[in-house]
Design a protein around this motif. Structure first.
Motif, PDB file in Angstrom:
ATOM      1  N   SER A 272      -4.957 -76.233 -44.540  1.00 58.65           N
ATOM      2  CA  SER A 272      -4.749 -74.741 -44.417  1.00 58.65           C
ATOM      3  C   SER A 272      -5.927 -74.186 -44.017  1.00 58.65           C
ATOM      4  O   SER A 272      -6.015 -73.167 -43.439  1.00 58.65           O
ATOM      5  CB  SER A 272      -4.377 -74.467 -45.928  1.00 58.65           C
ATOM      6  OG  SER A 272      -3.378 -74.815 -46.343  1.00 58.65           O
ATOM      7  N   SER A 276      -6.530 -71.451 -41.128  1.00 54.45           N
ATOM      8  CA  SER A 276      -7.398 -70.137 -41.308  1.00 54.45           C
ATOM      9  C   SER A 276      -8.332 -70.139 -40.171  1.00 54.45           C
ATOM     10  O   SER A 276      -8.538 -68.871 -39.653  1.00 54.45           O
ATOM     11  CB  SER A 276      -8.096 -70.194 -42.579  1.00 54.45           C
ATOM     12  OG  SER A 276      -7.100 -70.261 -43.708  1.00 54.45           O
ATOM     13  N   LYS A 279      -6.605 -68.839 -37.202  1.00 52.54           N
ATOM     14  CA  LYS A 279      -6.201 -67.545 -37.426  1.00 52.54           C
ATOM     15  C   LYS A 279      -7.429 -66.517 -37.359  1.00 52.54           C
ATOM     16  O   LYS A 279      -7.149 -65.416 -36.492  1.00 52.54           O
ATOM     17  CB  LYS A 279      -5.812 -67.256 -38.866  1.00 52.54           C
ATOM     18  CG  LYS A 279      -5.205 -65.764 -39.423  1.00 52.54           C
ATOM     19  CD  LYS A 279      -4.693 -66.020 -40.763  1.00 52.54           C
ATOM     20  CE  LYS A 279      -4.169 -64.603 -41.384  1.00 52.54           C
ATOM     21  NZ  LYS A 279      -3.763 -64.411 -42.763  1.00 52.54           N
ATOM     22  N   SER A 374       7.500 -66.504 -44.814  1.00 52.16           N
ATOM     23  CA  SER A 374       6.312 -66.114 -45.113  1.00 52.16           C
ATOM     24  C   SER A 374       5.251 -66.233 -44.023  1.00 52.16           C
ATOM     25  O   SER A 374       4.215 -65.292 -43.839  1.00 52.16           O
ATOM     26  CB  SER A 374       5.691 -66.997 -46.372  1.00 52.16           C
ATOM     27  OG  SER A 374       5.438 -68.286 -45.986  1.00 52.16           O
ATOM     28  N   LEU A 375       5.608 -67.151 -43.192  1.00 54.16           N
ATOM     29  CA  LEU A 375       4.656 -67.337 -41.938  1.00 54.16           C
ATOM     30  C   LEU A 375       4.784 -66.153 -40.879  1.00 54.16           C
ATOM     31  O   LEU A 375       3.839 -65.860 -40.442  1.00 54.16           O
ATOM     32  CB  LEU A 375       4.439 -68.918 -41.209  1.00 54.16           C
ATOM     33  CG  LEU A 375       3.911 -69.174 -40.142  1.00 54.16           C
ATOM     34  CD1 LEU A 375       2.443 -69.371 -40.605  1.00 54.16           C
ATOM     35  CD2 LEU A 375       4.161 -70.421 -39.419  1.00 54.16           C
ATOM     36  N   ASP A 378       3.262 -63.262 -42.235  1.00 53.21           N
ATOM     37  CA  ASP A 378       1.602 -63.155 -42.106  1.00 53.21           C
ATOM     38  C   ASP A 378       1.278 -63.028 -40.668  1.00 53.21           C
ATOM     39  O   ASP A 378       0.373 -62.141 -40.196  1.00 53.21           O
ATOM     40  CB  ASP A 378       1.472 -64.735 -42.401  1.00 53.21           C
ATOM     41  CG  ASP A 378      -0.339 -64.688 -42.766  1.00 53.21           C
ATOM     42  OD1 ASP A 378      -0.808 -63.885 -42.892  1.00 53.21           O
ATOM     43  OD2 ASP A 378      -0.805 -66.002 -42.774  1.00 53.21           O
ATOM     44  N   ALA A 379       1.965 -63.576 -39.367  1.00 49.89           N
ATOM     45  CA  ALA A 379       1.778 -63.480 -38.230  1.00 49.89           C
ATOM     46  C   ALA A 379       1.791 -61.943 -37.832  1.00 49.89           C
ATOM     47  O   ALA A 379       1.155 -61.289 -37.156  1.00 49.89           O
ATOM     48  CB  ALA A 379       2.653 -64.147 -37.538  1.00 49.89           C
ATOM     49  N   LEU A 381       1.526 -59.328 -39.766  1.00 55.81           N
ATOM     50  CA  LEU A 381       0.712 -58.701 -40.701  1.00 55.81           C
ATOM     51  C   LEU A 381      -0.856 -58.886 -39.770  1.00 55.81           C
ATOM     52  O   LEU A 381      -1.548 -57.740 -39.677  1.00 55.81           O
ATOM     53  CB  LEU A 381       0.279 -58.968 -41.933  1.00 55.81           C
ATOM     54  CG  LEU A 381       1.474 -58.616 -42.888  1.00 55.81           C
ATOM     55  CD1 LEU A 381       1.170 -59.283 -44.344  1.00 55.81           C
ATOM     56  CD2 LEU A 381       1.559 -57.108 -43.191  1.00 55.81           C
ATOM     57  N   LEU A 382      -1.127 -59.941 -39.277  1.00 59.47           N
ATOM     58  CA  LEU A 382      -2.072 -60.201 -38.359  1.00 59.47           C
ATOM     59  C   LEU A 382      -2.258 -59.426 -37.218  1.00 59.47           C
ATOM     60  O   LEU A 382      -3.270 -58.736 -36.921  1.00 59.47           O
ATOM     61  CB  LEU A 382      -1.912 -61.779 -38.102  1.00 59.47           C
ATOM     62  CG  LEU A 382      -3.191 -62.179 -36.879  1.00 59.47           C
ATOM     63  CD1 LEU A 382      -4.491 -62.019 -37.708  1.00 59.47           C
ATOM     64  CD2 LEU A 382      -2.647 -63.620 -36.275  1.00 59.47           C
TER      65      LEU A 382
END
Length: 411
Positions: A272, A276, A279, A374-375, A378-379, A381-382
């Motif tokens: 993880s 990160s 990311k 969820s991934l 998350d992408a 939102l990134l």
């Protein structure tokens, strides 16, 4: 009206983005590329997490383990002081709960295994083969066969242990142990087959035998644990909480698999952090690219911005226009990236990624990309958050321009 004003600002931002289609496409493509890279990297790690999790559950731990209170703290030294009964009304309580698939009693034991001149220490489990059928689906029989019944005088050995002993299916071995009462005990069993799990160290010292034979060897009744399998891993926490209230707390302790899976938990923490880092790197690249693109837009539209400010348009409105443009780029890039990333993940998963054996394992595997909801969120939102951040500085500079200097820019 605020909503009407927002709609007007969005329409204006869309027109501004269409002024230089090539630049807008480059910006959207940059965001989409970053999102795709994040999805593929994160999806590969998600797949590894899922495989390790399910292999741990279906080869060793189950979803829940029901034991006597204190077993996992003090039971290593004297496991037979924490025995559960062979039959109990509490088993019926477990079997009636939602999502129940199987409950299997297990008896932990250790001792020496002997064949010819070779004698090696082992750790073992007495199991009920019929009840373990679904629970131990993660254990692969490499040679021979699995255990047939709960009282068969046979054993299955980890392939590493069998190799060290030099035994094959059909050979007879002797198991030596110190029984629960402190006396020496031995039993002769036939090797039914060999098995393999994802853990090499475990396979080099583990064996399984029918629980009736294990009880005879250790001269006890009952089991050291009841291992419970559910129809979905997502039910684990809620079911553990429910059983914790349904069973007598002084007699039984319900332990979910994730409290026992030390290797899995450490793997999740390690990988993880790596995701990160990826990311943050992608976020930095997007911020730098979009910020540079927005700054070029501000420079090209300096006269226009000066004119807008000169006729009374407030600086915050000008700033908001550029921020909305950045948000639209992020939204378009995020949607495009998630769509293409998911499609690419499906193609890669269909082909497969041949992977070498990880550390501590003996077999390679075929990697795939698992893009969870969820991934994907998350992408997306990134993409939006990074483009918003990238737009703040250019937008602020645009709103703070000197009107006179802006109007004279192209004269």
């Amino acid at each position: 009206m605020p909503i009407a004003g927002l709609i007007v600002d969005i329409r204006l931002a869309i027109r501004n983005l269409r002024r230089n289609t090539q630049r807008t496409l480059v910006a959207v493509g940059t965001v989409a590329f970053g999102v795709i890279a994040f999805l593929l990297a994160g999806g590969f790690i998600e797949y590894i997490f899922e495989q390790i999790r399910e292999a741990t559950i279906h080869s060793q731990l189950g979803h829940l383990q029901i034991v006597r209170p204190g077993y996992f703290d003090r039971g290593i030294a004297d496991p037979y002081a924490f025995l559960l009964p062979a039959q109990s009304p509490e088993q019926e309580v477990v079997e009636k709960m939602a999502g129940f698939v199987s409950l299997a009693p297990r008896l932990t034991l250790s001792g020496l295994i002997s064949h010819g001149e070779a004698t090696i220490a082992f750790i073992g489990e007495g199991v009920d083969p019929a009840r373990e059928k679904h629970l131990s689906s993660g254990i692969a029989i490499v040679s021979g066969r699995d255990l047939a019944s709960a009282d068969e005088a046979a054993t299955v050995l980890g392939e590493g242990l069998a190799r060290s002993m030099g035994v094959q299916p059909g050979d007879v071995v002797i198991l030596l142990a110190t029984a629960a009462n402190g006396s020496a005990s031995a039993v002769e069993v036939k090797v039914a087959g060999t098995f393999a799990t994802m853990y090499k160290d475990y396979d080099e010292q583990a064996l399984r035998l029918p629980i009736a034979v294990a009880r005879k060897l250790m001269r006890v009744g009952g089991a050291t644990s009841w291992v419970v399998l559910l129809d979905a891993t997502a039910r684990t926490a809620a079911t553990a909480d429910h059983l914790g209230h349904s069973l007598a707390g002084k007699e039984f302790q319900v332990v979910p698999w994730f409290d026992l899976a030390d290797f899995y938990n450490k793997t999740v923490v390690l990988f993880s952090k790596q995701v990160s880092v990826v990311k943050y790197i992608i976020a930095l690249l997007i911020v730098l690219t979009i910020s540079n693109t927005q700054m070029m837009c501000v420079l090209e539209r300096t006269t226009e911005i000066g004119t807008s400010l000169a006729i009374g348009l407030r600086g915050r409105v000008v700033m908001g226009t550029f921020i909305i443009e950045g948000a639209l780029v992020g939204l378009l890039g995020g949607l495009l990236g998630v769509t293409l990333g998911y499609a690419l993940a499906q193609v890669i998963s269909a082909v497969g990624i041949p992977m070498p054996p990880p550390p501590g394992m003996v077999r390679g595997y075929v990697g795939r990309i698992l893009v969870s909801s969820s991934l994907a969120v998350d992408a997306a939102l990134l993409a939006v958050i990074t483009t918003l951040l990238a737009s703040v500085m250019p937008a602020w500079k645009a709103s703070r321009m000197n009107i006179v200097d802006a109007l004279r820019r192209n004269q």
